[in-house]
Write an enzyme that holds these catalytic residues in place. Structure first.
Site, PDB file in Angstrom:
ATOM      1  N   GLY A 231      48.580  55.733 -20.902  1.00 25.20           N
ATOM      2  CA  GLY A 231      47.169  55.692 -20.557  1.00 25.20           C
ATOM      3  C   GLY A 231      46.467  56.985 -20.891  1.00 25.20           C
ATOM      4  O   GLY A 231      47.111  57.995 -21.221  1.00 25.20           O
ATOM      5  N   PRO A 232      45.142  56.987 -20.826  1.00 22.36           N
ATOM      6  CA  PRO A 232      44.370  58.206 -21.125  1.00 22.36           C
ATOM      7  C   PRO A 232      44.702  59.325 -20.146  1.00 22.36           C
ATOM      8  O   PRO A 232      45.246  59.088 -19.063  1.00 22.36           O
ATOM      9  CB  PRO A 232      42.914  57.735 -20.960  1.00 22.36           C
ATOM     10  CG  PRO A 232      42.955  56.247 -21.027  1.00 22.36           C
ATOM     11  CD  PRO A 232      44.288  55.844 -20.486  1.00 22.36           C
ATOM     12  N   PRO A 233      44.371  60.554 -20.499  1.00 24.60           N
ATOM     13  CA  PRO A 233      44.621  61.682 -19.584  1.00 24.60           C
ATOM     14  C   PRO A 233      43.842  61.534 -18.290  1.00 24.60           C
ATOM     15  O   PRO A 233      42.692  61.081 -18.277  1.00 24.60           O
ATOM     16  CB  PRO A 233      44.139  62.896 -20.393  1.00 24.60           C
ATOM     17  CG  PRO A 233      44.149  62.452 -21.816  1.00 24.60           C
ATOM     18  CD  PRO A 233      43.857  61.001 -21.801  1.00 24.60           C
ATOM     19  N   GLY A 236      46.324  59.037 -13.737  1.00 20.49           N
ATOM     20  CA  GLY A 236      47.233  58.980 -12.595  1.00 20.49           C
ATOM     21  C   GLY A 236      48.669  58.650 -12.939  1.00 20.49           C
ATOM     22  O   GLY A 236      49.423  58.183 -12.075  1.00 20.49           O
ATOM     23  N   LYS A 237      49.096  58.915 -14.155  1.00 14.00           N
ATOM     24  CA  LYS A 237      50.483  58.613 -14.548  1.00 14.00           C
ATOM     25  C   LYS A 237      51.463  59.502 -13.790  1.00 14.00           C
ATOM     26  O   LYS A 237      52.441  59.012 -13.209  1.00 14.00           O
ATOM     27  CB  LYS A 237      50.641  58.799 -16.068  1.00 14.00           C
ATOM     28  CG  LYS A 237      49.746  57.897 -16.898  1.00 14.00           C
ATOM     29  CD  LYS A 237      49.968  58.067 -18.373  1.00 14.00           C
ATOM     30  CE  LYS A 237      49.542  59.442 -18.863  1.00 14.00           C
ATOM     31  NZ  LYS A 237      48.098  59.676 -18.728  1.00 14.00           N
ATOM     32  N   HIS A 455      12.066  64.240 -28.311  1.00 11.80           N
ATOM     33  CA  HIS A 455      13.386  63.746 -28.742  1.00 11.80           C
ATOM     34  C   HIS A 455      14.014  62.897 -27.631  1.00 11.80           C
ATOM     35  O   HIS A 455      14.461  61.763 -27.878  1.00 11.80           O
ATOM     36  CB  HIS A 455      14.288  64.938 -29.090  1.00 11.80           C
ATOM     37  CG  HIS A 455      15.673  64.555 -29.487  1.00 11.80           C
ATOM     38  ND1 HIS A 455      16.102  64.571 -30.803  1.00 11.80           N
ATOM     39  CD2 HIS A 455      16.753  64.146 -28.760  1.00 11.80           C
ATOM     40  CE1 HIS A 455      17.362  64.181 -30.854  1.00 11.80           C
ATOM     41  NE2 HIS A 455      17.790  63.928 -29.613  1.00 11.80           N
ATOM     42  N   GLU A 456      14.048  63.432 -26.417  1.00 13.47           N
ATOM     43  CA  GLU A 456      14.651  62.692 -25.306  1.00 13.47           C
ATOM     44  C   GLU A 456      13.805  61.476 -24.930  1.00 13.47           C
ATOM     45  O   GLU A 456      14.350  60.433 -24.537  1.00 13.47           O
ATOM     46  CB  GLU A 456      14.820  63.613 -24.090  1.00 13.47           C
ATOM     47  CG  GLU A 456      15.725  64.819 -24.329  1.00 13.47           C
ATOM     48  CD  GLU A 456      17.119  64.429 -24.802  1.00 13.47           C
ATOM     49  OE1 GLU A 456      17.599  63.334 -24.438  1.00 13.47           O
ATOM     50  OE2 GLU A 456      17.717  65.227 -25.552  1.00 13.47           O
ATOM     51  N   HIS A 459      14.866  58.624 -27.172  1.00 14.77           N
ATOM     52  CA  HIS A 459      16.086  57.969 -26.679  1.00 14.77           C
ATOM     53  C   HIS A 459      15.752  57.034 -25.518  1.00 14.77           C
ATOM     54  O   HIS A 459      16.214  55.881 -25.463  1.00 14.77           O
ATOM     55  CB  HIS A 459      17.093  59.017 -26.198  1.00 14.77           C
ATOM     56  CG  HIS A 459      17.762  59.774 -27.297  1.00 14.77           C
ATOM     57  ND1 HIS A 459      18.330  59.166 -28.384  1.00 14.77           N
ATOM     58  CD2 HIS A 459      17.974  61.108 -27.455  1.00 14.77           C
ATOM     59  CE1 HIS A 459      18.855  60.083 -29.175  1.00 14.77           C
ATOM     60  NE2 HIS A 459      18.641  61.278 -28.642  1.00 14.77           N
TER      61      HIS A 459
END
Length: 633
Positions: A231-233, A236-237, A455-456, A459
């Protein structure tokens, strides 16, 4: 948090290494410092002249060495200052001379003294260097000291390298550095592991088998030999492994994959053998290898290493120990990695790792449970809503949530609050995602601030008006990290992304660049990260997802990671050119659509930008007042 024990703090000078260091300096000083009066080498003819002039107070002559030293009278020292300038010490010097074996000291000195007046005569002291025992004892002590230091040095290396298993060090460098733990030394249980429903059930079944083996063996079942947590970092491994150590009533060995890798040839394989030898002695037991990709990388694909690399030899030994000719009954292997794609296929097969347990990022319900675990020791304001906070942290791992709770508590303490409020948690989320707030008003010029605001606003307006785009939560003009402004979206937790969703998200990314060009009539560098993400998504649509009519339903995605070591591409140059054309076509389509949305809603776009310049931070409710309700599909 445990109480601070000042007795456990290691004082800088309490270590014996300081004593050894000072002892070395002392012995070197005693051996090599010149504790007597410094001497100047001269010829016998010059000494004879000194004696004849009456400048000498005393002569010490060693018969069997044919050497002598001359001490000057105090009132005659100035006579030799100019001649021996720079060599004179602060006190009266001695002149050292040597003569041949035919020299008769008694006759020579007596003859010179006879020609001098009584006031100028010098004293003669004859000596014999009968033994060198002083030097022998001195150098003997020096050698003995180095032998003692050698022994003490290796004792220290044994303690450090031996991994707490008694005698270790370079003489036993092949011994395993795995740490043995049990439920009495680990205070983590499955109650401390929130969420991770499927993964936790898989691991709990292994623990249950060790506690109640007859329940399974009576039906002919066998316990899995190994389970790989993928699993991703931060998901909870390692925490799951700690819970296994706290719950299981069997010995638990923990070691990192990098602990097998050493600079010495054969050390890694030796440590693997020693680890499994210890495990067999204490079977049934569990062996946990964290970050197994450090040693389990696919053979022949180690960049910069040959096929006889020491890492591969260590992997070969690990494969043999896990499931080779000899059986390891009662030894269960638990491993964790976030790079399962680069692991060797022989390591992943059934019989070694029978189960591959995916530990994914937590969903909403799991995030609520994780928040509740980390809020146990935090004084939270009664108005704080955990569910609302969990909804505002999509894509956060368990480690990220723990960091949010800690940062919120730090923020509240910094502001001298009695409890941690929702505002502190939102500030912590902003800090973790966007970076530290830069409060210096001189970061942006007025022109840059205006450009950033539009700019924001670009978005925000495009994201609010497109039906498939993620809803906008907050827009900020406050610089954080490297960003001069940020538009926060609340990503939906969808698992499948449709083409319309990806196209809308690309339009949102393009909104900043289009807004800048409409206001300043030229592009700027502020859209760098937006264009980078936009290009990546466009190529993914064409190369991976098969969303291009001309390229067709083809995918050149490499899920195994093996293609990264090849120098050839899985498609021709003509296909590559076609994919580039399709990507450019997609981007042009996105740009035209984004420009139309902003121009059609230019009044609302202007109002959002001006409100952002006035307030610096606007929320979802502000956008709704200006643009109306969020457009949904």
């Amino acid at each position: 948090m445990p109480a601070f024990d000042k007795n456990k703090v290691k004082k800088p000078f309490s270590n014996f290494s300081w004593f050894y260091f000072i002892l070395i300096l002392g012995i070197f000083y005693l051996l090599f410092s010149n504790r007597g009066v410094p001497s100047i080498e001269v010829q016998w003819a010059e000494v004879k002249q000194m004696l004849a002039d009456g400048d000498v107070k005393q002569v010490n002559f060693v018969r069997n060495d044919f050497t002598g030293t001359v001490s000057l009278r105090p009132d005659r020292i100035n006579k030799y200052l100019s001649k021996y300038n720079g060599q004179f010490p602060d006190r009266s010097p001695q002149f050292r001379f040597m003569v041949s074996s035919k020299f008769d000291p008694e006759a020579s000195f007596e003859e010179i003294n006879a020609n001098l007046q009584a006031d100028n005569q010098f004293k003669v002291v004859m000596e014999n260097n009968n033994t060198n025992w002083g030097d022998i004892i001195q150098w003997g002590i020096f050698g003995l000291f180095f032998i003692i230091m050698w022994v003490m040095m290796f004792r220290g290396m044994n303690r450090n390298i031996g991994g707490g298993r008694g005698a270790g060090g370079i003489f036993n460098v092949g011994k395993s550095t795995g740490k043995l733990a049990d439920k009495n030394t680990v205070n983590v249980t499955f109650k401390d592991v929130a969420g991770l429903y499927g993964a936790k059930e898989e691991v709990m079944e292994i623990v249950d088998f060790l506690k109640n083996p007859r329940k399974y063996t009576s039906l002919g079942a066998k316990i899995p030999k190994g389970a790989l947590l993928v699993g991703p970092p931060g998901t909870g491994k390692t925490l799951l492994a700690k819970a296994v150590a706290g719950e299981a009533n069997v010995p638990f060995f923990s070691i990192s994959g990098s602990d097998f890798v050493e600079m010495f040839v054969g050390v890694g394989a030796s440590r693997v053998r020693d680890l499994f030898a210890q495990a067999k002695e204490k079977a049934p037991c569990i062996v946990f290898i964290d970050e197994i990709d450090a040693v389990g990388r696919a053979r022949g694909k180690n960049a910069g290493f040959s096929s006889n690399d020491e890492r591969e030899n260590t992997l070969n030994q690990l494969l043999t120990e896990m499931d080779g000719f000899a059986s390891n009954s009662g030894v269960i292997i638990l491993a964790a990695t976030n790079r399962a794609d680069i692991l060797d296929k022989a390591l992943m097969r059934a019989g070694r790792f029978d189960r591959q347990i995916n530990v994914e990022l937590p969903e909403l319900k799991e995030r609520i449970e994780i928040f509740n675990v980390h809020l146990r020791n935090i004084k939270v304001d009664p108005s704080f809503d955990v569910e609302t906070m969990a909804k505002h942290t999509p894509g956060f791992s368990g480690a990220d949530i723990a960091n949010v709770c800690n940062e919120a508590a730090l923020t509240a303490a910094r502001r001298s609050k009695a409890t941690v409020t929702t505002e502190d948690f939102m500030e912590a989320v902003d800090r973790i995602i966007g970076g530290l707030e830069r409060k210096n008003s001189t970061i942006m010029t007025p022109a840059e601030k205006r450009t950033t605001a539009y700019h924001e606003a670009g978005h925000a307006v495009v994201g609010w008006l497109l039906p498939n785009a993620d809803p906008v939560f907050k827009v900020s003009l406050i610089p954080r990290g490297k960003a001069l402004g940020i538009t926060w979206n609340l990503p939906s937790e969808r698992k499948i992304h449709s083409k319309s969703f990806i196209m809308d998200e690309m339009c949102v990314l393009m909104g900043g660049r289009v807004a800048e060009e409409l206001i300043n009539h030229e592009p700027a560098s502020g859209a760098l990260s937006d264009l980078e993400r936009l290009t990546t998504m466009a190529y993914a649509m064409v190369q991976y997802y098969g969303m291009s009519d001309k390229v067709g339903a083809l995918s050149f995605y490499d899920s195994t990671g093996a293609r990264g070591f090849e120098l050839t591409k899985p498609y021709s140059e003509k296909t590559a050119e076609l994919m580039d054309q399709e990507v450019r076509k997609l981007v042009d389509e996105v740009r035209a659509r984004t420009e139309k949305i902003i121009k059609d809603n230019y009044d609302g776009f202007e109002k959002v930008a001006q409100l952002l310049l006035d307030k610096e931070v606007i929320m979802q409710t502000d956008l709704e007042e200006i643009l109306g309700p969020k457009v949904t599909a």
